[in-house]
Design a protein around this motif. Sequence first.
Motif, PDB file in Angstrom:
ATOM      1  N   ASN A   1       3.254  19.798   5.214  1.00 48.30           N
ATOM      2  CA  ASN A   1       2.471  20.485   4.185  1.00 48.30           C
ATOM      3  C   ASN A   1       3.081  21.824   3.789  1.00 48.30           C
ATOM      4  O   ASN A   1       2.769  22.368   2.733  1.00 48.30           O
ATOM      5  N   GLY A   2       3.951  22.365   4.642  1.00 46.25           N
ATOM      6  CA  GLY A   2       4.574  23.646   4.348  1.00 46.25           C
ATOM      7  C   GLY A   2       5.743  23.562   3.389  1.00 46.25           C
ATOM      8  O   GLY A   2       6.246  24.596   2.929  1.00 46.25           O
ATOM      9  N   LEU A   3       6.178  22.357   3.052  1.00 43.48           N
ATOM     10  CA  LEU A   3       7.288  22.197   2.103  1.00 43.48           C
ATOM     11  C   LEU A   3       6.806  22.424   0.675  1.00 43.48           C
ATOM     12  O   LEU A   3       5.693  22.035   0.312  1.00 43.48           O
ATOM     13  N   LEU A   4       7.660  23.026  -0.151  1.00 40.46           N
ATOM     14  CA  LEU A   4       7.299  23.253  -1.550  1.00 40.46           C
ATOM     15  C   LEU A   4       7.384  21.964  -2.362  1.00 40.46           C
ATOM     16  O   LEU A   4       6.623  21.751  -3.298  1.00 40.46           O
ATOM     17  N   ILE A   5       8.327  21.084  -1.998  1.00 41.70           N
ATOM     18  CA  ILE A   5       8.515  19.825  -2.720  1.00 41.70           C
ATOM     19  C   ILE A   5       8.445  18.680  -1.718  1.00 41.70           C
ATOM     20  O   ILE A   5       9.158  18.672  -0.714  1.00 41.70           O
ATOM     21  N   THR A   6       7.558  17.732  -1.991  1.00 44.43           N
ATOM     22  CA  THR A   6       7.443  16.538  -1.148  1.00 44.43           C
ATOM     23  C   THR A   6       7.408  15.325  -2.072  1.00 44.43           C
ATOM     24  O   THR A   6       6.358  14.732  -2.305  1.00 44.43           O
ATOM     25  N   ALA A   7       8.538  14.949  -2.599  1.00 40.95           N
ATOM     26  CA  ALA A   7       8.568  13.903  -3.615  1.00 40.95           C
ATOM     27  C   ALA A   7       9.716  12.928  -3.419  1.00 40.95           C
ATOM     28  O   ALA A   7      10.243  12.386  -4.375  1.00 40.95           O
ATOM     29  N   SER A   8      10.092  12.672  -2.167  1.00 45.72           N
ATOM     30  CA  SER A   8      11.237  11.811  -1.922  1.00 45.72           C
ATOM     31  C   SER A   8      10.800  10.396  -1.546  1.00 45.72           C
ATOM     32  O   SER A   8      10.088  10.199  -0.556  1.00 45.72           O
ATOM     33  N   VAL A   9      11.242   9.424  -2.338  1.00 43.01           N
ATOM     34  CA  VAL A   9      11.039   8.019  -1.979  1.00 43.01           C
ATOM     35  C   VAL A   9      12.046   7.615  -0.907  1.00 43.01           C
ATOM     36  O   VAL A   9      11.733   6.862   0.015  1.00 43.01           O
ATOM     37  N   SER A  10      13.269   8.135  -1.006  1.00 43.91           N
ATOM     38  CA  SER A  10      14.309   7.812  -0.032  1.00 43.91           C
ATOM     39  C   SER A  10      13.885   8.192   1.382  1.00 43.91           C
ATOM     40  O   SER A  10      14.089   7.432   2.336  1.00 43.91           O
ATOM     41  N   ASP A  11      13.277   9.388   1.531  1.00 41.78           N
ATOM     42  CA  ASP A  11      12.835   9.821   2.852  1.00 41.78           C
ATOM     43  C   ASP A  11      11.702   8.940   3.363  1.00 41.78           C
ATOM     44  O   ASP A  11      11.487   8.843   4.581  1.00 41.78           O
ATOM     45  N   HIS A  12      10.978   8.311   2.467  1.00 39.39           N
ATOM     46  CA  HIS A  12       9.912   7.405   2.891  1.00 39.39           C
ATOM     47  C   HIS A  12      10.479   6.080   3.384  1.00 39.39           C
ATOM     48  O   HIS A  12       9.988   5.500   4.360  1.00 39.39           O
ATOM     49  N   LEU A  13      11.497   5.600   2.719  1.00 44.09           N
ATOM     50  CA  LEU A  13      12.058   4.298   3.064  1.00 44.09           C
ATOM     51  C   LEU A  13      12.936   4.353   4.308  1.00 44.09           C
ATOM     52  O   LEU A  13      13.184   3.319   4.937  1.00 44.09           O
ATOM     53  N   THR A  14      13.418   5.563   4.659  1.00 34.06           N
ATOM     54  CA  THR A  14      14.366   5.709   5.759  1.00 34.06           C
ATOM     55  C   THR A  14      13.763   6.543   6.892  1.00 34.06           C
ATOM     56  O   THR A  14      13.412   7.702   6.700  1.00 34.06           O
ATOM     57  N   TYR A  15      13.662   5.945   8.061  1.00 33.51           N
ATOM     58  CA  TYR A  15      13.209   6.651   9.264  1.00 33.51           C
ATOM     59  C   TYR A  15      14.202   6.396  10.388  1.00 33.51           C
ATOM     60  O   TYR A  15      14.724   5.281  10.531  1.00 33.51           O
ATOM     61  N   PHE A  16      14.481   7.436  11.156  1.00 33.57           N
ATOM     62  CA  PHE A  16      15.454   7.353  12.256  1.00 33.57           C
ATOM     63  C   PHE A  16      16.772   6.751  11.776  1.00 33.57           C
ATOM     64  O   PHE A  16      17.384   5.929  12.475  1.00 33.57           O
ATOM     65  N   THR A  17      17.184   7.150  10.585  1.00 31.98           N
ATOM     66  CA  THR A  17      18.441   6.786   9.908  1.00 31.98           C
ATOM     67  C   THR A  17      18.495   5.308   9.491  1.00 31.98           C
ATOM     68  O   THR A  17      19.534   4.834   9.033  1.00 31.98           O
ATOM     69  N   LYS A  18      17.388   4.582   9.619  1.00 29.75           N
ATOM     70  CA  LYS A  18      17.358   3.168   9.253  1.00 29.75           C
ATOM     71  C   LYS A  18      16.510   2.969   8.000  1.00 29.75           C
ATOM     72  O   LYS A  18      15.445   3.583   7.854  1.00 29.75           O
ATOM     73  N   ASP A  19      16.987   2.081   7.099  1.00 34.26           N
ATOM     74  CA  ASP A  19      16.110   1.607   6.039  1.00 34.26           C
ATOM     75  C   ASP A  19      15.111   0.679   6.729  1.00 34.26           C
ATOM     76  O   ASP A  19      15.472  -0.403   7.194  1.00 34.26           O
ATOM     77  N   VAL A  20      13.850   1.100   6.805  1.00 35.36           N
ATOM     78  CA  VAL A  20      12.890   0.449   7.695  1.00 35.36           C
ATOM     79  C   VAL A  20      12.770  -1.046   7.414  1.00 35.36           C
ATOM     80  O   VAL A  20      12.894  -1.873   8.319  1.00 35.36           O
ATOM     81  N   SER A  21      12.540  -1.401   6.150  1.00 30.69           N
ATOM     82  CA  SER A  21      12.317  -2.809   5.843  1.00 30.69           C
ATOM     83  C   SER A  21      13.595  -3.636   6.019  1.00 30.69           C
ATOM     84  O   SER A  21      13.549  -4.740   6.572  1.00 30.69           O
ATOM     85  N   GLN A  22      14.730  -3.105   5.563  1.00 37.16           N
ATOM     86  CA  GLN A  22      15.987  -3.856   5.682  1.00 37.16           C
ATOM     87  C   GLN A  22      16.369  -4.052   7.143  1.00 37.16           C
ATOM     88  O   GLN A  22      16.839  -5.126   7.541  1.00 37.16           O
ATOM     89  N   TRP A  23      16.170  -3.025   7.950  1.00 39.87           N
ATOM     90  CA  TRP A  23      16.499  -3.111   9.382  1.00 39.87           C
ATOM     91  C   TRP A  23      15.616  -4.148  10.065  1.00 39.87           C
ATOM     92  O   TRP A  23      16.086  -4.951  10.878  1.00 39.87           O
ATOM     93  N   GLY A  24      14.334  -4.144   9.699  1.00 38.35           N
ATOM     94  CA  GLY A  24      13.436  -5.140  10.270  1.00 38.35           C
ATOM     95  C   GLY A  24      13.790  -6.549   9.845  1.00 38.35           C
ATOM     96  O   GLY A  24      13.814  -7.472  10.659  1.00 38.35           O
ATOM     97  N   GLU A  25      14.099  -6.715   8.564  1.00 31.21           N
ATOM     98  CA  GLU A  25      14.477  -8.033   8.055  1.00 31.21           C
ATOM     99  C   GLU A  25      15.751  -8.544   8.705  1.00 31.21           C
ATOM    100  O   GLU A  25      15.943  -9.743   8.882  1.00 31.21           O
ATOM    101  N   ALA A  26      16.640  -7.616   9.093  1.00 28.50           N
ATOM    102  CA  ALA A  26      17.914  -7.990   9.717  1.00 28.50           C
ATOM    103  C   ALA A  26      17.796  -8.203  11.217  1.00 28.50           C
ATOM    104  O   ALA A  26      18.814  -8.403  11.909  1.00 28.50           O
ATOM    105  N   GLY A  27      16.587  -8.146  11.742  1.00 28.94           N
ATOM    106  CA  GLY A  27      16.393  -8.419  13.163  1.00 28.94           C
ATOM    107  C   GLY A  27      16.558  -7.214  14.060  1.00 28.94           C
ATOM    108  O   GLY A  27      16.790  -7.357  15.268  1.00 28.94           O
ATOM    109  N   CYS A  28      16.463  -5.993  13.482  1.00 30.03           N
ATOM    110  CA  CYS A  28      16.552  -4.743  14.257  1.00 30.03           C
ATOM    111  C   CYS A  28      17.908  -4.615  14.939  1.00 30.03           C
ATOM    112  O   CYS A  28      18.011  -4.072  16.047  1.00 30.03           O
ATOM    113  N   ASN A  29      18.939  -5.089  14.279  1.00 25.50           N
ATOM    114  CA  ASN A  29      20.302  -4.962  14.815  1.00 25.50           C
ATOM    115  C   ASN A  29      21.187  -4.220  13.822  1.00 25.50           C
ATOM    116  O   ASN A  29      20.925  -4.232  12.639  1.00 25.50           O
TER     117      ASN A  29
END
Length: 296
Positions: free
Chosen positions: A268-296
């Motif tokens: 909440n302390g950030l002035l801008i919170t409008a990133s879709v990329s930061d939403h799709l990527t957690y712990f350096t992984k594209d969450v959905s793609q990594w899951g679809e690929a079997g977490c490897n």
Amino acid sequence: MRSFTLLLVFLTYSQARVILDPISFATYDDGVARNTFFPLAAAAYSSNPQTCLSAKFTNSQLRRQLNVQCDAGGKNDICSAYTALLPDNKAIVISFRGTQGFLQLLEEADKSVFQSQSQWIAGGKVSKYFGDAFNTLWNAGMKDDVNNLIHKYPTFEVWVTGHSLGGSMASLAASYIVANKIITGDKVKLITYGQPRTGTTPFAVAHDAQMAYSYRVTHNRDIVPHIPNEGMEDYKHHKAEVFYKESMKAGATFKVCSSADESNDCSNGLLITASVSDHLTYFTKDVSQWGEAGCN
């Protein structure tokens, strides 16, 4: 005895990558969030979650994957979740899939989704869209699976997780099973990733009282945790946010904000919170793609 207690607290604070939550006395562990719960959340994106489970957990057993229409509004959005057993970890898993595609993300952000609310069993109100999605999955077979697993393994913990839309449904699932006395709050662990605001202030207050181990991981400028705008229709997050500013690489710094449901010391302390990329990527992984690929 007091000195011994203080020593234990000191040692807990001294653990690398572990932070003691001073309010609930639960501990957030980066390794657990990164290497245990995150693969469980990503696996929900796969058409066969067992692939991820087998890659990360020995003797894991997928119980069932469910796919249902998210709400009764005539839209074709499909919400998905699975239940699983991790015998070696003594854990029962409930994991919810996140947003499938950017169009569904936009629909979740639509004001009509958040203006329509329903009463929640633990207190307060929640988005009817999220509540309907969870209830449909629950009644489609999740209820039977969870009840049967808890009956068979009464000493196991219940681990609940999800990313994006899945984070909101996971939040509701954890609250629901505690409110219905299916299991006590001390045996529930909840970690979500990129979770949108899910319910009203009374819901957040009730949720905070239900379980100590409850963490919302947020990545830098991820836009979704700020949807809808704070205060709109009284929406407010529950505790406790774990904020990774910029990097989520191994060893990255993070901050646990547990002194309030929402804090300017975290995202909440950030002035801008409008990133879709930061939403799709957690712990350096594209969450959905990594899951679809079997977490490897």
